[in-house]
Design a protein around this motif. Structure first.
Motif, PDB file in Angstrom:
ATOM      1  N   LYS A 220     -25.113  -3.238   0.073  1.00 28.17           N
ATOM      2  CA  LYS A 220     -26.225  -2.917  -0.333  1.00 28.17           C
ATOM      3  C   LYS A 220     -26.718  -1.818   0.440  1.00 28.17           C
ATOM      4  O   LYS A 220     -27.501  -0.736   0.054  1.00 28.17           O
ATOM      5  CB  LYS A 220     -27.073  -4.144  -0.105  1.00 28.17           C
ATOM      6  CG  LYS A 220     -28.422  -4.096  -0.600  1.00 28.17           C
ATOM      7  CD  LYS A 220     -28.629  -4.385  -2.147  1.00 28.17           C
ATOM      8  CE  LYS A 220     -30.002  -4.460  -2.595  1.00 28.17           C
ATOM      9  NZ  LYS A 220     -29.924  -4.899  -4.090  1.00 28.17           N
ATOM     10  N   ILE A 221     -26.655  -1.628   1.831  1.00 25.35           N
ATOM     11  CA  ILE A 221     -26.868  -0.438   2.715  1.00 25.35           C
ATOM     12  C   ILE A 221     -26.307   0.749   2.376  1.00 25.35           C
ATOM     13  O   ILE A 221     -26.967   1.854   2.006  1.00 25.35           O
ATOM     14  CB  ILE A 221     -27.051  -0.689   4.184  1.00 25.35           C
ATOM     15  CG1 ILE A 221     -27.814  -1.853   4.433  1.00 25.35           C
ATOM     16  CG2 ILE A 221     -27.086   0.561   4.770  1.00 25.35           C
ATOM     17  CD1 ILE A 221     -27.484  -2.262   5.679  1.00 25.35           C
ATOM     18  N   ASP A 222     -25.157   0.746   1.773  1.00 20.03           N
ATOM     19  CA  ASP A 222     -24.141   1.981   1.579  1.00 20.03           C
ATOM     20  C   ASP A 222     -24.785   2.400   0.003  1.00 20.03           C
ATOM     21  O   ASP A 222     -24.847   3.584  -0.137  1.00 20.03           O
ATOM     22  CB  ASP A 222     -22.908   1.427   1.213  1.00 20.03           C
ATOM     23  CG  ASP A 222     -22.124   1.198   2.676  1.00 20.03           C
ATOM     24  OD1 ASP A 222     -22.705   1.716   3.655  1.00 20.03           O
ATOM     25  OD2 ASP A 222     -21.050   0.410   2.595  1.00 20.03           O
ATOM     26  N   VAL A 223     -25.168   1.365  -1.062  1.00 22.71           N
ATOM     27  CA  VAL A 223     -25.538   2.081  -2.080  1.00 22.71           C
ATOM     28  C   VAL A 223     -27.012   2.552  -1.836  1.00 22.71           C
ATOM     29  O   VAL A 223     -27.146   3.853  -2.328  1.00 22.71           O
ATOM     30  CB  VAL A 223     -25.726   0.861  -3.130  1.00 22.71           C
ATOM     31  CG1 VAL A 223     -26.595   1.176  -4.232  1.00 22.71           C
ATOM     32  CG2 VAL A 223     -24.343   0.196  -3.253  1.00 22.71           C
ATOM     33  N   ALA A 224     -27.771   2.312  -1.142  1.00 22.13           N
ATOM     34  CA  ALA A 224     -29.134   2.739  -0.853  1.00 22.13           C
ATOM     35  C   ALA A 224     -29.068   4.253  -0.117  1.00 22.13           C
ATOM     36  O   ALA A 224     -29.685   5.115  -0.546  1.00 22.13           O
ATOM     37  CB  ALA A 224     -30.017   1.752   0.093  1.00 22.13           C
ATOM     38  N   LYS A 225     -27.894   4.092   0.682  1.00 20.42           N
ATOM     39  CA  LYS A 225     -27.831   5.454   1.535  1.00 20.42           C
ATOM     40  C   LYS A 225     -27.476   6.395   0.337  1.00 20.42           C
ATOM     41  O   LYS A 225     -27.831   7.756   0.442  1.00 20.42           O
ATOM     42  CB  LYS A 225     -26.921   5.335   2.422  1.00 20.42           C
ATOM     43  CG  LYS A 225     -26.480   6.586   3.250  1.00 20.42           C
ATOM     44  CD  LYS A 225     -25.520   6.323   4.721  1.00 20.42           C
ATOM     45  CE  LYS A 225     -25.348   7.550   5.313  1.00 20.42           C
ATOM     46  NZ  LYS A 225     -24.563   7.380   6.447  1.00 20.42           N
ATOM     47  N   LYS A 226     -26.311   6.132  -0.698  1.00 25.75           N
ATOM     48  CA  LYS A 226     -25.848   7.021  -1.489  1.00 25.75           C
ATOM     49  C   LYS A 226     -26.675   7.473  -2.390  1.00 25.75           C
ATOM     50  O   LYS A 226     -26.986   8.624  -2.736  1.00 25.75           O
ATOM     51  CB  LYS A 226     -24.749   6.150  -2.419  1.00 25.75           C
ATOM     52  CG  LYS A 226     -23.982   7.366  -3.294  1.00 25.75           C
ATOM     53  CD  LYS A 226     -22.873   6.279  -3.815  1.00 25.75           C
ATOM     54  CE  LYS A 226     -22.150   7.339  -4.869  1.00 25.75           C
ATOM     55  NZ  LYS A 226     -20.826   6.648  -5.643  1.00 25.75           N
ATOM     56  N   GLU A 227     -27.982   6.663  -2.640  1.00 24.58           N
ATOM     57  CA  GLU A 227     -29.023   7.196  -3.624  1.00 24.58           C
ATOM     58  C   GLU A 227     -30.256   7.697  -2.791  1.00 24.58           C
ATOM     59  O   GLU A 227     -31.050   8.083  -3.342  1.00 24.58           O
ATOM     60  CB  GLU A 227     -29.395   5.814  -4.235  1.00 24.58           C
ATOM     61  CG  GLU A 227     -28.464   5.221  -5.179  1.00 24.58           C
ATOM     62  CD  GLU A 227     -28.900   4.045  -5.912  1.00 24.58           C
ATOM     63  OE1 GLU A 227     -30.082   3.467  -5.392  1.00 24.58           O
ATOM     64  OE2 GLU A 227     -28.255   3.324  -6.904  1.00 24.58           O
TER      65      GLU A 227
ATOM     66  N   VAL B 112     -32.523 -12.164   8.770  1.00 22.28           N
ATOM     67  CA  VAL B 112     -32.608 -13.232   7.546  1.00 22.28           C
ATOM     68  C   VAL B 112     -32.403 -12.902   6.200  1.00 22.28           C
ATOM     69  O   VAL B 112     -32.056 -13.262   5.042  1.00 22.28           O
ATOM     70  CB  VAL B 112     -33.443 -14.438   7.753  1.00 22.28           C
ATOM     71  CG1 VAL B 112     -33.423 -15.226   9.063  1.00 22.28           C
ATOM     72  CG2 VAL B 112     -34.851 -13.831   7.613  1.00 22.28           C
ATOM     73  N   GLN B 113     -32.878 -11.500   6.103  1.00 20.23           N
ATOM     74  CA  GLN B 113     -33.042 -10.580   4.663  1.00 20.23           C
ATOM     75  C   GLN B 113     -32.768  -9.293   4.795  1.00 20.23           C
ATOM     76  O   GLN B 113     -33.491  -8.763   5.826  1.00 20.23           O
ATOM     77  CB  GLN B 113     -34.354 -11.230   3.871  1.00 20.23           C
ATOM     78  CG  GLN B 113     -34.249 -10.860   2.616  1.00 20.23           C
ATOM     79  CD  GLN B 113     -35.144 -11.268   1.802  1.00 20.23           C
ATOM     80  OE1 GLN B 113     -35.740 -12.250   2.137  1.00 20.23           O
ATOM     81  NE2 GLN B 113     -35.817 -10.592   0.582  1.00 20.23           N
ATOM     82  N   ILE B 114     -32.116  -8.637   4.137  1.00 18.91           N
ATOM     83  CA  ILE B 114     -32.336  -7.072   3.857  1.00 18.91           C
ATOM     84  C   ILE B 114     -32.213  -6.976   2.319  1.00 18.91           C
ATOM     85  O   ILE B 114     -31.214  -7.520   1.595  1.00 18.91           O
ATOM     86  CB  ILE B 114     -30.931  -6.181   4.482  1.00 18.91           C
ATOM     87  CG1 ILE B 114     -31.120  -6.541   5.953  1.00 18.91           C
ATOM     88  CG2 ILE B 114     -30.766  -4.947   4.175  1.00 18.91           C
ATOM     89  CD1 ILE B 114     -30.003  -5.840   7.010  1.00 18.91           C
ATOM     90  N   GLY B 115     -33.226  -6.182   1.826  1.00 17.15           N
ATOM     91  CA  GLY B 115     -33.036  -5.965   0.461  1.00 17.15           C
ATOM     92  C   GLY B 115     -33.536  -7.263  -0.436  1.00 17.15           C
ATOM     93  O   GLY B 115     -34.288  -8.107   0.189  1.00 17.15           O
ATOM     94  N   ASP B 116     -32.600  -7.590  -1.139  1.00 11.28           N
ATOM     95  CA  ASP B 116     -32.982  -8.958  -1.999  1.00 11.28           C
ATOM     96  C   ASP B 116     -31.956  -9.927  -1.730  1.00 11.28           C
ATOM     97  O   ASP B 116     -31.803 -10.965  -2.139  1.00 11.28           O
ATOM     98  CB  ASP B 116     -33.108  -8.549  -3.517  1.00 11.28           C
ATOM     99  CG  ASP B 116     -31.660  -8.185  -4.013  1.00 11.28           C
ATOM    100  OD1 ASP B 116     -30.686  -7.812  -3.084  1.00 11.28           O
ATOM    101  OD2 ASP B 116     -31.609  -7.866  -5.296  1.00 11.28           O
ATOM    102  N   ILE B 117     -31.090  -9.433  -0.540  1.00 13.89           N
ATOM    103  CA  ILE B 117     -29.983 -10.604  -0.018  1.00 13.89           C
ATOM    104  C   ILE B 117     -30.736 -11.220   1.090  1.00 13.89           C
ATOM    105  O   ILE B 117     -30.952 -10.809   2.045  1.00 13.89           O
ATOM    106  CB  ILE B 117     -28.733  -9.762   0.382  1.00 13.89           C
ATOM    107  CG1 ILE B 117     -28.250  -9.139  -0.626  1.00 13.89           C
ATOM    108  CG2 ILE B 117     -27.813 -10.769   0.650  1.00 13.89           C
ATOM    109  CD1 ILE B 117     -26.883  -8.056  -0.509  1.00 13.89           C
TER     110      ILE B 117
END
Length: 389
Positions: free
Chosen positions: A200-207, A161-166
């Protein structure tokens, strides 16, 4: 009493489990158990380890001709990656300790406290056991428990129902979740959010970062009266919270409206009770998530769990060397950027074990036939009191 023990390390030879208390004459479907294990390994954001392992259960004892025989069930799940770690993890042979030593302990992990508690100079001894790899055993345990409970039409489902702030704020029927969740890489049934979460997951992984989230587990067709109000350790919600909080990375558990009840008046929280001759005793709402006074109400059980972001980061945080106490960046182990979808499978099966435990305590018997007789007798008595299945 239904209970189990697990043994094994993340890069050891195998995960070993013994379950005691499964009654006889339960027919096991090995494909369904392996399918649960496969789901645990899936989900968007998983790391390289999942490309190596293809988890399958190997039942060693307690089952004959696909049926349980009432004795403890033992099984193993082999770690294929052990062949790459045999020089570092072999139990009885001389090993290379220095090449894989972990001294720069990771914040948010069991590394530091484990080394202090057990007097280790190498956190690998800690992380190999505290790793979420162990949850493969618990998924298999839950999958076996589901096969006991399906004889009584009890069903389970979970979704993200939620990952990060989404966050997905929609409310779904059980069947909608069941029919749509497995087609999502995120295990999110709101298709409008799928790509947003993946990005959102892609951005986190890249960072070099990680993301946590919230999982919902639902249980359908549970009879009223599992658990008890008579003592704290007999309350089913207390046991659910304990087992879920004992799952790696879970930092919070709520049932029904959970923390939202703090901001609502009692008139908006309690589930009003009705009786109609055709429907029997029912509740108008299910704000308390199917549990009152430590007991199941017969309504759908609704549980939410918060999973913290995985503490192994590819942009490591400040820490210390556990031996020299000097400042360093934390060690980096192979990791996922987000394991919330996989965690939903783990939590679902952890819940299945607890429900099965309380079910078997309530309708105890050595074989399936005796349990069915006890169950049917109880259903009849509840029917005489106005509750209808």
């Amino acid at each position: 009493m239904l209970r189990y023990l697990t043994s094994g390390e993340s890069h050891g030879q195998s995960l070993i489990t013994i379950i005691d208390g499964i009654p006889s004459n339960i027919e096991l479907n090995i494909d369904e158990i392996n399918e649960e294990l496969k789901k645990r390994q899936g989900g968007y954001g998983r790391g390289g380890r999942m490309k190596i392992e293809k988890d399958k259960i190997n039942i060693i004892g307690g089952v004959r001709g696909k049926k349980t025989i009432g004795s403890p069930i033992s099984f193993e799940i082999k770690n294929k990656d052990f062949e790459n770690w045999v020089n570092f993890m072999s139990p009885m042979d001389e090993i290379d300790r220095e090449s894989r030593i972990v001294e720069n302990v990771r914040p948010g992990h069991a590394d530091l406290v484990g080394c202090l508690k057990y007097d280790f100079d190498d956190a690998r001894n800690v992380l190999e056991r505290s790793s979420a790899r162990e949850t493969a055993s618990r998924v298999a345990v839950g999958a076996i428990c589901k096969q006991v409970l399906k004889n009584f039409d009890i069903e389970f489902v979970s979704h993200v129902v939620q990952i990060g702030d989404i966050k997905d704020n929609k409310v779904y029927e059980f069947e909608y979740i069941k029919n749509n969740v497995d087609s999502s890489q995120i295990r999110c049934v709101n298709k409008d959010l799928e790509e947003k979460i993946k990005n959102k997951i892609d951005v986190a992984k890249k960072e070099g970062d990680t993301l946590g989230g919230i999982i919902e587990v639902r249980v359908k067709n549970v009879i009223p009266g599992l658990g008890s109000y008579t003592h704290f350790d007999k309350k089913i919600d207390g046991n659910l919270a304990m087992h879920l909080m004992g799952t790696q990375a879970i930092k919070g558990v709520e049932i029904g409206l959970g923390f939202d009840t703090a901001s609502l008046p009692g008139s908006k929280v309690m589930d009003e009770i009705t009786y109609e001759e055709n429907d029997g005793i029912k509740r108008k709402t299910n704000n308390l998530g199917g549990i009152e006074g430590g007991m199941t109400t017969g309504e759908e059980i609704i549980i939410r769990c918060v999973m913290k972001p995985i503490p192994t980061l590819y942009k490591p945080l400040d820490t210390i060397n556990v031996n020299t106490l000097e400042k360093y960046k934390a060690s980096v182990e192979r990791s996922d950027s987000c394991a919330v979808p996989a965690c939903s499978i783990v939590c679902e099966n952890v819940v299945a074990f607890v429900i099965c435990k309380f079910f078997l305590e309530k309708f105890s018997g050595d074989c399936l036939e005796d349990i069915k007789n006890n169950y049917n007798s109880y259903v009849k008595r509840l029917g005489d009191r106005g509750w209808k299945k």
